[in-house]
Scaffold this active site. Sequence first.
Site, PDB file in Angstrom:
ATOM      1  N   TYR A 104       0.840  -1.186   0.000  1.00 32.83           N
ATOM      2  CA  TYR A 104       0.000   0.000   0.000  1.00 32.83           C
ATOM      3  C   TYR A 104       0.882   1.244   0.000  1.00 32.83           C
ATOM      4  O   TYR A 104       2.061   1.205   0.370  1.00 32.83           O
ATOM      5  CB  TYR A 104      -0.925   0.017   1.211  1.00 32.83           C
ATOM      6  CG  TYR A 104      -0.199   0.005   2.542  1.00 32.83           C
ATOM      7  CD1 TYR A 104       0.150   1.187   3.184  1.00 32.83           C
ATOM      8  CD2 TYR A 104       0.151  -1.203   3.159  1.00 32.83           C
ATOM      9  CE1 TYR A 104       0.832   1.185   4.391  1.00 32.83           C
ATOM     10  CE2 TYR A 104       0.834  -1.223   4.365  1.00 32.83           C
ATOM     11  CZ  TYR A 104       1.168  -0.023   4.980  1.00 32.83           C
ATOM     12  OH  TYR A 104       1.845  -0.029   6.170  1.00 32.83           O
ATOM     13  N   SER A 120      12.403  -2.070  11.050  1.00 32.47           N
ATOM     14  CA  SER A 120      11.522  -2.834  10.154  1.00 32.47           C
ATOM     15  C   SER A 120      10.240  -2.090   9.815  1.00 32.47           C
ATOM     16  O   SER A 120       9.459  -2.567   8.993  1.00 32.47           O
ATOM     17  CB  SER A 120      11.182  -4.192  10.776  1.00 32.47           C
ATOM     18  OG  SER A 120      10.490  -4.023  12.004  1.00 32.47           O
ATOM     19  N   HIS A 179       1.496   6.299  14.966  1.00 35.63           N
ATOM     20  CA  HIS A 179       1.084   7.327  14.002  1.00 35.63           C
ATOM     21  C   HIS A 179      -0.428   7.529  14.005  1.00 35.63           C
ATOM     22  O   HIS A 179      -1.199   6.715  14.531  1.00 35.63           O
ATOM     23  CB  HIS A 179       1.560   6.976  12.587  1.00 35.63           C
ATOM     24  CG  HIS A 179       0.950   5.741  12.004  1.00 35.63           C
ATOM     25  ND1 HIS A 179      -0.314   5.711  11.433  1.00 35.63           N
ATOM     26  CD2 HIS A 179       1.423   4.474  11.881  1.00 35.63           C
ATOM     27  CE1 HIS A 179      -0.577   4.497  10.983  1.00 35.63           C
ATOM     28  NE2 HIS A 179       0.474   3.723  11.244  1.00 35.63           N
ATOM     29  N   CYS A 213       1.940  -1.356  13.254  1.00 34.47           N
ATOM     30  CA  CYS A 213       2.126  -0.073  13.924  1.00 34.47           C
ATOM     31  C   CYS A 213       1.152   0.097  15.091  1.00 34.47           C
ATOM     32  O   CYS A 213       0.199  -0.658  15.247  1.00 34.47           O
ATOM     33  CB  CYS A 213       1.921   1.075  12.932  1.00 34.47           C
ATOM     34  SG  CYS A 213       3.194   1.156  11.652  1.00 34.47           S
TER      35      CYS A 213
END
Length: 405
Positions: free
Chosen positions: A317, A330, A335, A353
């Site tokens: 993506y 990595s 966020h 994440c």
Amino acid sequence: MVDLRRSLAAILAIAVIAPLAACGDDSDPSSAAPGAAASAAPSAAAPVLESATEAVPVSLSVTPAKDKKNVPVSAEIGLKVSGGDVTSVTVTDAKGRKVAGDFREDRSSWVPDKPLKTKQKYAATVVATGKDGATKTETTSFTTMGEPGRRTGTGLYLFDDHTYGVAMPVVVEFSPGIKKKDRAAVQKRMFVETTPSQPGTWSWTESGTQAYYRAPEYWQTGTQIKVRIAVGGLPTGANIYGDKDRSATAKIGRKFEMKVDNKSKKMTVIQDGKTVKTMPVSLGKKSTPSSSGTMVVMQKMAETVFDTTDTDGADGYRTEIQYAQRLTWSGQYIHSAPWSTGAQGERNVSHGCVNVSPSNARWLFDKTLVGDPVTVRGTEDKLDYGNGWTPWNVSWEEFSKGSAL
């Protein structure tokens, strides 16, 4: 000292004047039991003399050897002394100009403040002073080597006048990595000074591409960290030499911690020991789980683009991201994720994440420093050592085992 001019008669006179003294005279203390009356006269034997301590002459040797050629520009003046201490080292170049430098803490050598110049002749004068005040002077001269054919690239993730979080390790990077047999010599040239003073040590990653320096606990708030990675011209193995010296002086700020729990799907934010905020999160889904462990904020970007199309193929993506804070090499970040606000606090939907809402992401971004610790618990994956700045993910005992010294 026993006065050789004192006569036996004088000694006897003292004994008569002070017959009750049981200790403290110049005779053998074993001659009378403690507390017994000193009625017997002292022995007529000759008085006992203090043995004179014979002064040991100061011995001094220095390196590099006299007239040695092709000396690395990282050269130190090696010092070996007995019977005294080295009191001065003066190094000059071919034009007689003094070279600045200082002793190692154990005074085993004198280290120039910066690498010497290539193909230059240098002279050193070393003075040692013995315990009796006598001095010994040794001199040597040497010529440095030319530019090396191969260099080890280096990096220091610490910058002058920056303020970092309490978990900020001193991070040094080497390319190519330093082999195990060469790490001790390199580590001896990596100097760290903390104010206030705190113990610490270096630890190497398995590949030798990075070395971390940390204390047993997080740094104290307000600590000043002064670093010199003095590897410019230093032999790093296989006829390769360090590219340059790197140094920085930085400061540690307030204590700010982020703790993420997979079970509750919440982040708890603690500043100076007090919880200041909690917020819902969404972590990595089962196919791309988040790593559990203690990480450190490595980088902050108000805006960036995540692009995995070149690595994940059809599953890749490309997305614009705001308030991204890197945790691993990595690609794990904290966020803003407006698309997953409905899942935050309920289920995991990310690619690894820590997703938070736009408002919470902005709040965190404004509060954090590079070097702030982030601990994730309860996920299916474990953090790999070296995937990010990971020295806090192991115990002090385990970390210390990675030192080359």
